[in-house]
Design an enzyme around this catalytic site. Sequence first.
Site, PDB file in Angstrom:
ATOM      1  N   GLY A   1       0.844  -1.201   0.000  1.00 24.67           N
ATOM      2  CA  GLY A   1       0.000   0.000   0.000  1.00 24.67           C
ATOM      3  C   GLY A   1       0.876   1.247   0.000  1.00 24.67           C
TER       4      GLY A   1
ATOM      5  N   PRO B   1     -12.143   0.937   2.759  1.00 24.45           N
ATOM      6  CG  PRO B   1     -12.824   0.793   0.535  1.00 24.45           C
ATOM      7  CD  PRO B   1     -11.751   0.352   1.473  1.00 24.45           C
TER       8      PRO B   1
ATOM      9  CB  ALA C   1     -15.312   7.731  17.390  1.00 22.19           C
TER      10      ALA C   1
ATOM     11  CB  CYS D   1     -10.103   8.151   8.281  1.00 16.74           C
ATOM     12  SG  CYS D   1      -8.891   7.389   7.194  1.00 16.74           S
TER      13      CYS D   1
HETATM   14  P1  NAD Z   1      -4.840   5.057   0.042  1.00 12.67           P
HETATM   15  O1  NAD Z   1      -6.035   4.749  -0.768  1.00 12.67           O
HETATM   16  O2  NAD Z   1      -4.174   6.383  -0.124  1.00 12.67           O
HETATM   17  O3  NAD Z   1      -3.705   3.943  -0.228  1.00 12.67           O
HETATM   18  C1  NAD Z   1      -3.944   2.576  -0.172  1.00 12.67           C
HETATM   19  C2  NAD Z   1      -3.122   1.900  -1.262  1.00 12.67           C
HETATM   20  O4  NAD Z   1      -3.256   0.490  -1.122  1.00 12.67           O
HETATM   21  C3  NAD Z   1      -3.584   2.239  -2.679  1.00 12.67           C
HETATM   22  O5  NAD Z   1      -2.505   2.792  -3.415  1.00 12.67           O
HETATM   23  C4  NAD Z   1      -4.039   0.889  -3.259  1.00 12.67           C
HETATM   24  O6  NAD Z   1      -3.757   0.745  -4.640  1.00 12.67           O
HETATM   25  C5  NAD Z   1      -3.237  -0.096  -2.430  1.00 12.67           C
HETATM   26  N1  NAD Z   1      -3.824  -1.432  -2.381  1.00 12.67           N
HETATM   27  C6  NAD Z   1      -5.119  -1.774  -2.078  1.00 12.67           C
HETATM   28  N2  NAD Z   1      -5.260  -3.108  -2.110  1.00 12.67           N
HETATM   29  C7  NAD Z   1      -4.052  -3.629  -2.430  1.00 12.67           C
HETATM   30  C8  NAD Z   1      -3.561  -4.956  -2.614  1.00 12.67           C
HETATM   31  N3  NAD Z   1      -4.379  -6.021  -2.437  1.00 12.67           N
HETATM   32  N4  NAD Z   1      -2.275  -5.122  -2.949  1.00 12.67           N
HETATM   33  C9  NAD Z   1      -1.452  -4.056  -3.111  1.00 12.67           C
HETATM   34  N5  NAD Z   1      -1.844  -2.782  -2.957  1.00 12.67           N
HETATM   35  C10 NAD Z   1      -3.135  -2.576  -2.612  1.00 12.67           C
HETATM   36  O7  NAD Z   1      -5.256   4.825   1.554  1.00 12.67           O
HETATM   37  P2  NAD Z   1      -4.622   5.541   2.838  1.00 12.67           P
HETATM   38  O8  NAD Z   1      -5.234   6.873   3.008  1.00 12.67           O
HETATM   39  O9  NAD Z   1      -3.145   5.394   2.785  1.00 12.67           O
HETATM   40  O10 NAD Z   1      -5.215   4.623   4.000  1.00 12.67           O
HETATM   41  C11 NAD Z   1      -4.729   3.314   4.230  1.00 12.67           C
HETATM   42  C12 NAD Z   1      -5.260   2.809   5.558  1.00 12.67           C
HETATM   43  O11 NAD Z   1      -4.744   3.633   6.616  1.00 12.67           O
HETATM   44  C13 NAD Z   1      -6.781   2.876   5.713  1.00 12.67           C
HETATM   45  O12 NAD Z   1      -7.199   1.776   6.460  1.00 12.67           O
HETATM   46  C14 NAD Z   1      -7.014   4.154   6.491  1.00 12.67           C
HETATM   47  O13 NAD Z   1      -8.199   4.088   7.257  1.00 12.67           O
HETATM   48  C15 NAD Z   1      -5.819   4.204   7.390  1.00 12.67           C
HETATM   49  N6  NAD Z   1      -5.397   5.542   7.791  1.00 12.67           N
HETATM   50  C16 NAD Z   1      -5.377   6.568   6.900  1.00 12.67           C
HETATM   51  C17 NAD Z   1      -4.915   7.828   7.281  1.00 12.67           C
HETATM   52  C18 NAD Z   1      -4.896   8.986   6.327  1.00 12.67           C
HETATM   53  O14 NAD Z   1      -4.650  10.106   6.772  1.00 12.67           O
HETATM   54  N7  NAD Z   1      -5.131   8.805   5.042  1.00 12.67           N
HETATM   55  C19 NAD Z   1      -4.433   8.010   8.577  1.00 12.67           C
HETATM   56  C20 NAD Z   1      -4.454   6.932   9.465  1.00 12.67           C
HETATM   57  C21 NAD Z   1      -4.923   5.703   9.059  1.00 12.67           C
HETATM   58  C1  UGA Z   2      -7.683  12.308  11.028  1.00  9.17           C
HETATM   59  C2  UGA Z   2      -7.080  12.248  12.440  1.00  9.17           C
HETATM   60  O1  UGA Z   2      -6.790  13.569  12.884  1.00  9.17           O
HETATM   61  C3  UGA Z   2      -5.800  11.409  12.448  1.00  9.17           C
HETATM   62  O2  UGA Z   2      -5.309  11.282  13.765  1.00  9.17           O
HETATM   63  C4  UGA Z   2      -6.108  10.025  11.878  1.00  9.17           C
HETATM   64  O3  UGA Z   2      -4.928   9.249  11.812  1.00  9.17           O
HETATM   65  C5  UGA Z   2      -6.693  10.177  10.493  1.00  9.17           C
HETATM   66  O4  UGA Z   2      -7.892  10.989  10.552  1.00  9.17           O
HETATM   67  C6  UGA Z   2      -7.133   8.868   9.886  1.00  9.17           C
HETATM   68  O5  UGA Z   2      -7.340   7.893  10.586  1.00  9.17           O
HETATM   69  O6  UGA Z   2      -7.280   8.914   8.669  1.00  9.17           O
HETATM   70  P1  UGA Z   2      -7.196  13.716   8.840  1.00  9.17           P
HETATM   71  O7  UGA Z   2      -8.533  13.236   8.434  1.00  9.17           O
HETATM   72  O8  UGA Z   2      -6.066  13.548   7.903  1.00  9.17           O
HETATM   73  O9  UGA Z   2      -6.743  12.997  10.202  1.00  9.17           O
HETATM   74  O10 UGA Z   2      -7.254  15.273   9.201  1.00  9.17           O
HETATM   75  P2  UGA Z   2      -7.870  16.076  10.444  1.00  9.17           P
HETATM   76  O11 UGA Z   2      -6.944  17.151  10.781  1.00  9.17           O
HETATM   77  O12 UGA Z   2      -8.310  15.197  11.525  1.00  9.17           O
HETATM   78  O13 UGA Z   2      -9.151  16.769   9.788  1.00  9.17           O
HETATM   79  C7  UGA Z   2     -10.288  16.004   9.402  1.00  9.17           C
HETATM   80  C8  UGA Z   2     -11.408  16.944   9.007  1.00  9.17           C
HETATM   81  O14 UGA Z   2     -11.907  17.643  10.144  1.00  9.17           O
HETATM   82  C9  UGA Z   2     -10.961  18.026   8.018  1.00  9.17           C
HETATM   83  O15 UGA Z   2     -11.977  18.247   7.076  1.00  9.17           O
HETATM   84  C10 UGA Z   2     -10.768  19.245   8.900  1.00  9.17           C
HETATM   85  O16 UGA Z   2     -10.900  20.456   8.215  1.00  9.17           O
HETATM   86  C11 UGA Z   2     -11.884  19.043   9.909  1.00  9.17           C
HETATM   87  N1  UGA Z   2     -11.654  19.742  11.187  1.00  9.17           N
HETATM   88  C12 UGA Z   2     -10.577  19.433  11.942  1.00  9.17           C
HETATM   89  C13 UGA Z   2     -12.572  20.683  11.609  1.00  9.17           C
HETATM   90  O17 UGA Z   2     -13.581  20.953  10.937  1.00  9.17           O
HETATM   91  N2  UGA Z   2     -12.370  21.319  12.809  1.00  9.17           N
HETATM   92  C14 UGA Z   2     -11.302  21.040  13.591  1.00  9.17           C
HETATM   93  O18 UGA Z   2     -11.187  21.655  14.675  1.00  9.17           O
HETATM   94  C15 UGA Z   2     -10.383  20.083  13.151  1.00  9.17           C
END
Ligand code: NAD
Ligand code: UGA
Length: 458
Positions: free
Chosen positions: A10, A93, A225, A276
Site C-alpha cells: 500500500g 473503505p 470517533a 477516515c
Molecule cells: P490510500 O487509498 O491512499 O492507499 C492505499 C493503497 O493500497 C492504494 O494505493 C491501493 O492501490 C493499495 N492497495 C489496495 N489493495 C491492495 C492490494 N491487495 N495489494 C497491493 N496494494 C493494494 O489509503 P490511505 O489513506 O493510505 O489509507 C490506508 C489505511 O490507513 C486505511 O485503512 C485508512 O483508514 C488508514 N489511515 C489513513 C490515514 C490517512 O490520513 N489517510 C491516517 C491513518 C490511518
Molecule cells: C484524522 C485524524 O486527525 C488522524 O489522527 C487520523 O490518523 C486520520 O484521521 C485517519 O485515521 O485517517 P485527517 O482526516 O487527515 O486525520 O485530518 P484532520 O486534521 O483530523 O481533519 C479532518 C477533518 O476535520 C478536516 O476536514 C478538517 O478540516 C476538519 N476539522 C478538523 C474541523 O472541521 N475542525 C477542527 O477543529 C479540526
Amino acid sequence: MKIKNICCIGAGYVGGPTMAVIAYNCPEYKITIVDSNKSRIDQWNGPVENLPIYEPGLKEIISAVRNKNLFFTNDIEESIDKAGIIFIAVNTPTKTKGEGKGMAADLTNIHKCTEMIARISTSDKIIVEKSTAPVGTGEKIKSVLKSINNKNKFQVISNPEFLAEGTAINDLMNPDRVLIGGDSSKDGEEAANIVANIYKEWIPEDKIILTNLWSSELSKLASNAFLAQRISSINSLSALCEKTGAKINQVSKSVGMDSRIGSKFLQSSVGFGGSCFKKDVLNLVYLSRYYNLPEVAEYWENVLKINEFQKERFAKKINQIFEKEKIQKSISILGWSFKKNTNDSRESASINITKYLLSNSFSVNIYDPKVSDTRILTDLGITDNKKPENLKISSSIRDSLSGSYGICVLTEWDEFKNYDFIRATSILSKPFLFIDGRDFINVDSLIKSYKHVMSLDT
Ligand code: NAD
Ligand code: UGA
C-alpha cells in the site's frame, strides 16, 4: 531476532509517508513499498515534484532515502517473500455491497494481502496491521494465514496509524503515541518488541504503548470517533449561534480554555471531510449494532448526522440568499481539498456543496491550489469530458472570481487567508455574497465591500 527487511503493501497516504519516515530514521533497515496500482509506484519513482501525494516535507525526505534504503517496486511477490516484517497499509473503505453495506469496513484488500502473504511466503514473518480495521481483524488475519500456510510461523501485530494529512511528516516524526497490539504469548511479545524497536530509533520509549490486539484496534476507531465528535459538537453550536447572535469562535475559545476540555479540534467548519472520520465512525456504529448495543450505535451515529446537517445547512443558506434577492446564481468556490496542505479531497465538504449548488442552477467556478482538475471532475461524478456548461475549474483565485457574484471559501488554505478580497471585488460581476465556511477570514473587514458577508454563525 534481528529483522532488517521490511515490506509495506500500500503506497498511499499512509504507506508512503510512514515508510519514508521509518527509512529516514532507521538507515539500517531496508524498506520496500509495493502497490497493486502500478502507475502509483511509477509516480513514487518519478520526479519528487510530482509524487502521488502532496504533503509538506515529504519530497525532502523521499529525496534523502529513495533508492538508498527505501524502494518502490511493482515486484510484489518477491518483496513480500524477502521481508521479515510486512506492513499492510491498504485502503479499508466502507462496504458498498453485501452484509453491512454502507456501514461496515470493506476488508477485501486486507484479505487479498493476507492470502497472498500466506501463499507465497517461504519464511516466518511478522504481519503488521497498519490499516484501520474493526476489532477482530487481527484474529481473522491469523486464521487465514494458518489455514493457507502451515509451514511458516506468522505473528500478527496491530499498529494503527494516527497521522493527519497536511501534517503527516511532523506527526510521524513526533507522534503523541505509537500503539502496538499483539498476543500475550512469548512469540507475540517478541514480535511486538521487534516492531517497537523500529520506532524506538527516534521515538521516546514512554510514548510507545503495548496492548492486546483488540484494544489496539478499538483505540484507533475510538480516537477518530472522539475527534469527529468534537467537531460535530462545535458545529452543532454554530447553528445555535446563527439563531442567537452568539459568535462560534468566542464560544470555542471559552470552552477550549478549560484545561479539562482543551482547545484542539474545536474549530467550526462547513463539516469534516477526509477518508477516515466518516468511515471509522460508521464502522463503530456497525460494530455496536453487531454486538446488540443500539444505544451506543445511535450515540455515535449522531456525530455523522450533525456533519451532514452542517454541510446541508451551509449550502441551503447560499441558495436561499441568492433566490431571495433574485441575483444571478454564479459563485466561485475556493478550496476543494478536505483541509489545507493536502491534495486529498476524499469526503470533502466541497463535493456536497458544489453538487447542491449545481443542481440548484448555479454556475460554479472552482479553484484549489493542489487538487487536480481530473480529481475534481471524478469527485463530482463527471466522466469523459462531459463537463456541464455551468461548471468551470480555474488555475488561480483571480480566474475563479472573474464574473462571479459570490465567493464561497471552503478550505482554509493560507493562500485564501492572505488574499485581498476587498480588491477582488473589481474582478467580480457583482460583490453580492462572501461566505467563509471555515471561520478563518476576518469577515468584518469585508462588510463594506460585499452586500452579504456570512460565516458559519451568521
Ligand atoms: P490510500 O487509498 O491512499 O492507499 C492505499 C493503497 O493500497 C492504494 O494505493 C491501493 O492501490 C493499495 N492497495 C489496495 N489493495 C491492495 C492490494 N491487495 N495489494 C497491493 N496494494 C493494494 O489509503 P490511505 O489513506 O493510505 O489509507 C490506508 C489505511 O490507513 C486505511 O485503512 C485508512 O483508514 C488508514 N489511515 C489513513 C490515514 C490517512 O490520513 N489517510 C491516517 C491513518 C490511518
Ligand atoms: C484524522 C485524524 O486527525 C488522524 O489522527 C487520523 O490518523 C486520520 O484521521 C485517519 O485515521 O485517517 P485527517 O482526516 O487527515 O486525520 O485530518 P484532520 O486534521 O483530523 O481533519 C479532518 C477533518 O476535520 C478536516 O476536514 C478538517 O478540516 C476538519 N476539522 C478538523 C474541523 O472541521 N475542525 C477542527 O477543529 C479540526
